[in-house]
Scaffold this motif. Structure first.
Motif, mmCIF file in Angstrom:
data_model
loop_
_atom_site.group_PDB
_atom_site.id
_atom_site.type_symbol
_atom_site.label_atom_id
_atom_site.label_comp_id
_atom_site.label_asym_id
_atom_site.label_seq_id
_atom_site.Cartn_x
_atom_site.Cartn_y
_atom_site.Cartn_z
ATOM 1 N N THR A 52 -3.776 5.083 -7.230
ATOM 2 C CA THR A 52 -2.884 4.752 -6.122
ATOM 3 C C THR A 52 -3.603 3.971 -5.027
ATOM 4 O O THR A 52 -2.950 3.398 -4.164
ATOM 5 N N SER A 53 -4.916 3.930 -5.065
ATOM 6 C CA SER A 53 -5.663 3.175 -4.053
ATOM 7 C C SER A 53 -5.477 1.665 -4.225
ATOM 8 O O SER A 53 -5.754 0.897 -3.305
ATOM 9 N N SER A 54 -5.010 1.230 -5.377
ATOM 10 C CA SER A 54 -4.838 -0.200 -5.623
ATOM 11 C C SER A 54 -3.427 -0.691 -5.290
ATOM 12 O O SER A 54 -3.120 -1.854 -5.524
ATOM 13 N N ILE A 55 -2.593 0.168 -4.726
ATOM 14 C CA ILE A 55 -1.217 -0.224 -4.389
ATOM 15 C C ILE A 55 -1.173 -1.360 -3.368
ATOM 16 O O ILE A 55 -0.404 -2.312 -3.541
ATOM 17 N N PRO A 56 -1.975 -1.351 -2.288
ATOM 18 C CA PRO A 56 -1.908 -2.473 -1.340
ATOM 19 C C PRO A 56 -2.273 -3.821 -1.963
ATOM 20 O O PRO A 56 -1.666 -4.844 -1.640
ATOM 21 N N VAL A 57 -3.227 -3.824 -2.866
ATOM 22 C CA VAL A 57 -3.623 -5.067 -3.530
ATOM 23 C C VAL A 57 -2.495 -5.562 -4.428
ATOM 24 O O VAL A 57 -2.213 -6.764 -4.508
ATOM 25 N N LEU A 58 -1.818 -4.628 -5.086
ATOM 26 C CA LEU A 58 -0.696 -5.011 -5.944
ATOM 27 C C LEU A 58 0.484 -5.526 -5.117
ATOM 28 O O LEU A 58 1.221 -6.404 -5.557
ATOM 29 N N PHE A 59 0.666 -4.977 -3.913
ATOM 30 C CA PHE A 59 1.711 -5.488 -3.027
ATOM 31 C C PHE A 59 1.432 -6.929 -2.629
ATOM 32 O O PHE A 59 2.336 -7.753 -2.541
ATOM 33 N N GLU A 60 0.171 -7.246 -2.363
ATOM 34 C CA GLU A 60 -0.192 -8.623 -2.049
ATOM 35 C C GLU A 60 0.054 -9.531 -3.248
ATOM 36 O O GLU A 60 0.503 -10.665 -3.094
ATOM 37 N N ALA A 61 -0.227 -9.040 -4.436
ATOM 38 C CA ALA A 61 -0.044 -9.841 -5.646
ATOM 39 C C ALA A 61 1.429 -10.045 -5.979
ATOM 40 O O ALA A 61 1.773 -10.973 -6.711
ATOM 41 N N MET A 62 2.290 -9.185 -5.445
ATOM 42 C CA MET A 62 3.721 -9.345 -5.682
ATOM 43 C C MET A 62 4.248 -10.653 -5.110
ATOM 44 O O MET A 62 5.201 -11.221 -5.616
ATOM 45 N N ASN A 63 3.618 -11.154 -4.064
ATOM 46 C CA ASN A 63 4.063 -12.391 -3.419
ATOM 47 C C ASN A 63 3.284 -13.608 -3.904
ATOM 48 O O ASN A 63 3.203 -14.600 -3.190
ATOM 49 N N ASP A 64 2.752 -13.549 -5.093
ATOM 50 C CA ASP A 64 1.974 -14.656 -5.637
ATOM 51 C C ASP A 64 2.889 -15.836 -5.970
ATOM 52 O O ASP A 64 4.071 -15.661 -6.261
ATOM 53 N N ASP A 83 5.923 7.456 -5.619
ATOM 54 C CA ASP A 83 7.032 8.328 -5.259
ATOM 55 C C ASP A 83 7.668 7.926 -3.930
ATOM 56 O O ASP A 83 8.684 8.471 -3.535
ATOM 57 N N ASP A 84 7.058 6.982 -3.257
ATOM 58 C CA ASP A 84 7.560 6.535 -1.967
ATOM 59 C C ASP A 84 8.884 5.788 -2.161
ATOM 60 O O ASP A 84 9.017 4.946 -3.042
ATOM 61 N N GLU A 85 9.866 6.088 -1.319
ATOM 62 C CA GLU A 85 11.186 5.477 -1.441
ATOM 63 C C GLU A 85 11.139 3.988 -1.109
ATOM 64 O O GLU A 85 11.814 3.172 -1.740
ATOM 65 N N LEU A 86 10.329 3.624 -0.120
ATOM 66 C CA LEU A 86 10.200 2.225 0.264
ATOM 67 C C LEU A 86 9.636 1.390 -0.881
ATOM 68 O O LEU A 86 10.140 0.303 -1.182
ATOM 69 N N ILE A 91 10.378 -2.634 -5.217
ATOM 70 C CA ILE A 91 10.231 -2.966 -6.634
ATOM 71 C C ILE A 91 11.584 -3.304 -7.239
ATOM 72 O O ILE A 91 11.730 -4.290 -7.973
ATOM 73 N N GLN A 92 12.597 -2.517 -6.939
ATOM 74 C CA GLN A 92 13.935 -2.751 -7.499
ATOM 75 C C GLN A 92 14.504 -4.092 -7.020
ATOM 76 O O GLN A 92 15.063 -4.844 -7.811
ATOM 77 N N LYS A 93 14.359 -4.389 -5.727
ATOM 78 C CA LYS A 93 14.866 -5.655 -5.206
ATOM 79 C C LYS A 93 14.136 -6.833 -5.825
ATOM 80 O O LYS A 93 14.730 -7.865 -6.128
ATOM 81 N N ARG A 94 12.844 -6.679 -6.009
ATOM 82 C CA ARG A 94 12.054 -7.766 -6.589
ATOM 83 C C ARG A 94 12.455 -8.009 -8.042
ATOM 84 O O ARG A 94 12.566 -9.148 -8.479
ATOM 85 N N PHE A 95 12.703 -6.940 -8.809
ATOM 86 C CA PHE A 95 13.146 -7.102 -10.187
ATOM 87 C C PHE A 95 14.504 -7.782 -10.237
ATOM 88 O O PHE A 95 14.763 -8.613 -11.101
ATOM 89 N N ASN A 96 15.394 -7.445 -9.310
ATOM 90 C CA ASN A 96 16.700 -8.106 -9.263
ATOM 91 C C ASN A 96 16.541 -9.584 -8.953
ATOM 92 O O ASN A 96 17.245 -10.432 -9.513
ATOM 93 N N TRP A 97 15.608 -9.911 -8.050
ATOM 94 C CA TRP A 97 15.356 -11.304 -7.715
ATOM 95 C C TRP A 97 14.858 -12.072 -8.928
ATOM 96 O O TRP A 97 15.306 -13.195 -9.198
ATOM 97 N N VAL A 98 13.940 -11.482 -9.673
ATOM 98 C CA VAL A 98 13.396 -12.140 -10.867
ATOM 99 C C VAL A 98 14.494 -12.323 -11.906
ATOM 100 O O VAL A 98 14.588 -13.378 -12.547
ATOM 101 N N LYS A 99 15.353 -11.327 -12.053
ATOM 102 C CA LYS A 99 16.451 -11.416 -13.020
ATOM 103 C C LYS A 99 17.413 -12.539 -12.644
ATOM 104 O O LYS A 99 17.819 -13.330 -13.499
#
Length: 141
Positions: A52-64, A83-86, A91-99
């Motif tokens: 879970t320590s790599s979550i912030p890095v993955l958030f940055e990579a989401m906007n690649d 488990d965080d709701e945010l 993640i759900q909104k981003r998947f919808n955007w990609v779809k």
């Protein structure tokens, strides 16, 4: 010790080795500074390690800029299972955007070869050009 990825890009085998030995720091560095293939492999590896320590890095990579990198980061976040709701909402909104983007690309490809009949307005310059052309066809007196 981290090395500069500007000179040498790690191979898929090296990234798998880092994944199995849990070298999360090297994987995060590769995700930040590697080329797009390396970033995809590093995001997948971070998802499989599950830290879970790599979550912030993955958030940055989401906007690649590269779509495959952002999708790999999304998949990694889903594998980690935040488990965080945010996080789950993002993640759900981003998947919808990609779809939606993929559907729009398919529609564009389907309509690429079709010719559309667009009504063109008659322009005054076109009429005057035709009139001059007709006058030039007449014999000069």
């Amino acid at each position: 010790m981290l090395f500069r990825l500007n000179f040498v890009q790690p191979s898929a085998r090296t990234i798998r080795l880092w994944m199995y030995t849990d070298d999360v720091e090297k994987l995060e560095y590769a995700l930040k500074h590697g080329n797009y293939k390396t970033r995809v492999l590093a995001a997948d590896a971070l998802g499989k390690t599950g830290y879970t320590s790599s979550i912030p890095v993955l958030f940055e990579a989401m906007n690649d800029k590269i779509q495959s990198v952002s999708i790999a980061a999304l998949n990694a976040l889903e594998l980690i299972g935040c488990d965080d709701e945010l996080v789950s909402t993002i993640i759900q909104k981003r998947f919808n955007w990609v779809k939606e983007k993929r559907e729009n690309d398919k529609k564009r490809e389907a309509n690429k070869g079709k010719k559309h009949k667009i009504y063109r307005w008659e322009r005054a310059s076109k009429k005057s050009f035709d009139r001059v052309k007709e006058q030039l066809k007449r014999p000069i007196r």
